[in-house]
Write an enzyme that holds these catalytic residues in place. Structure first.
Site, PDB file in Angstrom:
ATOM      1  N   SER A 125      -4.247  80.676  55.083  1.00  0.00           N
ATOM      2  CA  SER A 125      -4.592  82.054  54.725  1.00  0.00           C
ATOM      3  C   SER A 125      -3.702  83.037  55.471  1.00  0.00           C
ATOM      4  O   SER A 125      -3.267  82.768  56.603  1.00  0.00           O
ATOM      5  CB  SER A 125      -6.057  82.299  55.115  1.00  0.00           C
ATOM      6  OG  SER A 125      -6.343  83.675  55.104  1.00  0.00           O
ATOM      7  N   TYR A 149     -13.217  82.069  61.789  1.00  0.00           N
ATOM      8  CA  TYR A 149     -12.678  81.538  60.523  1.00  0.00           C
ATOM      9  C   TYR A 149     -11.153  81.445  60.605  1.00  0.00           C
ATOM     10  O   TYR A 149     -10.552  80.403  60.319  1.00  0.00           O
ATOM     11  CB  TYR A 149     -13.112  82.441  59.344  1.00  0.00           C
ATOM     12  CG  TYR A 149     -12.214  82.332  58.136  1.00  0.00           C
ATOM     13  CD1 TYR A 149     -12.247  81.202  57.325  1.00  0.00           C
ATOM     14  CD2 TYR A 149     -11.304  83.351  57.822  1.00  0.00           C
ATOM     15  CE1 TYR A 149     -11.396  81.090  56.232  1.00  0.00           C
ATOM     16  CE2 TYR A 149     -10.465  83.257  56.736  1.00  0.00           C
ATOM     17  CZ  TYR A 149     -10.500  82.119  55.942  1.00  0.00           C
ATOM     18  OH  TYR A 149      -9.646  82.009  54.871  1.00  0.00           O
ATOM     19  N   LYS A 153      -8.224  78.120  60.701  1.00  0.00           N
ATOM     20  CA  LYS A 153      -6.992  77.951  59.904  1.00  0.00           C
ATOM     21  C   LYS A 153      -5.801  77.723  60.831  1.00  0.00           C
ATOM     22  O   LYS A 153      -4.944  76.869  60.572  1.00  0.00           O
ATOM     23  CB  LYS A 153      -6.749  79.185  59.027  1.00  0.00           C
ATOM     24  CG  LYS A 153      -7.783  79.380  57.927  1.00  0.00           C
ATOM     25  CD  LYS A 153      -7.649  78.316  56.838  1.00  0.00           C
ATOM     26  CE  LYS A 153      -8.729  78.428  55.790  1.00  0.00           C
ATOM     27  NZ  LYS A 153      -8.777  77.284  54.862  1.00  0.00           N
TER      28      LYS A 153
END
Ligand code: UD1
Length: 335
Positions: A125, A149, A153
């Site tokens: 992302s 979050y 990643k």
């Protein structure tokens, strides 16, 4: 026919990619626990392509099922979407994110190594650019996370880099998505998040479908032309095609770890998206300006030249197609 394992293949990005992969002649095996998606999308992939994907309803942390899949199918490469993606939830329940995203990926890598499958496309992302870079973002900028979050990643990217350093047979493409929106042109597949959405386009759709009284616009005091924040929205089918390009132009030709931005390279403001969606739907979207959302960047867009030069891929569809296709899906399926 080349067979691929797609983790999280029933989700928004996964299901559109599975449809594109099947249309491109790949055979697709999906593993998805349906925690944030429905088996309907698997039926829709069949309706669109005429081919039913193999489907295993399981969590990727379930090593036994992963091993069974690799023994029942000759998997050539894996596209790994499965993971949790709510920023707010990741702040409230960080361990859930580390367990699902990071440990889930570790289980997948172990099962792949065990089966001798060493080609991976990882769903990363633009969140990895954190808040210390100035757009347009290029892949070699410094990375950093501003929430758990984003941290998952980054940790996964780092893990995959180390893996590729330790074993030169591995080929890993990390695709850093900007803001995927839109739907399949058939209107059969689209974005159907469980619960209350937090992303802009699903919130617009909910407002038009009467599920929200109005759309909150978070911040109109940014240093942008109309005061609202700017993002690089990319049509979900362009994004899906980016995975096929990564497989063919990177994994099939090179080993090692490489990150690629998947975006259009152009930014649109929140008000521009709202105006375009009003045109697509022929309806007025009631809005209320609210303070900035915590953690939001003012401007985010990709430098998409690496994907264009190395994967020979670029986004073709504009904001108007994104809104038209999204609205077709939303109004047809009444999600
Ligand atoms: C968000 C996440 C990002 C994640 C991505 C994909 C945050 C801070 N960022 O990105 O980490 O990778 O989703 O799931 O949560 N907006 C409104 N009203 C709304 C909803 C959104 O004005 O009801 C605005 C936002 O403030 C933002 C823009 O629309 O300026 C886009 O928001 P969103 O779709 O949530 O995407 P990101 O914030 O870019």
């Amino acid at each position: 026919m080349r067979k691929l394992l797609v983790t999280g293949g029933a989700g928004f990005i996964g299901s559109h990619t599975c449809a594109a992969l099947t249309d491109a002649g790949f055979s697709v095996v999906i593993i998805d626990d349906l925690s944030n998606s429905s088996a309907d999308s698997i039926c829709r992939i069949k309706e669109i392509t005429g081919v039913e994907p193999f489907f295993y309803k399981a969590d990727i942390r379930d090593r036994e099922t992963l091993d069974r899949i690799f023994s029942e199918h000759s998997i050539d490469a894996v596209i790994h979407f499965a993971g949790l993606k709510s920023v707010a939830e990741s702040v409230a329940e960080p361990m859930k994110y580390y367990r699902n995203n990071v440990f889930g990926t570790m289980q997948l890598i172990d099962a792949m190594e065990n089966a001798g499958c060493k080609k991976l496309v990882f769903s990363s992302s633009a969140t990895v650019y954190g808040d210390m870079n100035t757009p347009p973002y290029t892949e070699d900028m410094r990375v950093g996370a501003v929430n758990p979050y984003g941290q998952t990643k980054l940790m996964i990217e780092q893990m995959l880099m180390d893996l590729c350093e330790s074993d030169t047979e591995w080929s890993v493409a990390a695709l850093r998505y900007f803001n995927p929106v839109g739907a399949h042109k058939s209107g059969l597949l689209g974005e159907a998040p469980f619960g209350t959405p937090s992303n802009l386009v699903p919130c617009i759709a909910d407002t038009l479908m009467g599920k929200q009284e109005y759309l909150s616009v978070y911040g109109n005091d940014y240093e942008t032309a109309d005061g609202t924040a700017i993002r690089d929205y990319i049509h979900i089918m362009d994004l899906a095609e980016g995975h096929i390009a990564a497989l063919r132009e990177y994994n099939d030709k090179y080993t090692g770890f490489r990150a690629f931005n998947l975006g259009t390279g152009c930014g649109s403001s929140v008000l521009e998206v709202i105006r375009e969606y009003e045109r697509a739907s022929g309806m007025k979207i009631p809005i209320v300006f609210k303070p900035r959302r915590q953690g939001d960047a003012a401007v985010s867009y990709a430098d998409a030249s690496r994907a264009e030069n190395e994967l020979h891929w670029k986004a073709n569809l504009g904001l108007s197609e994104m809104c038209l296709d999204s609205w077709r899906y939303v109004s047809q399926s009444n999600v």
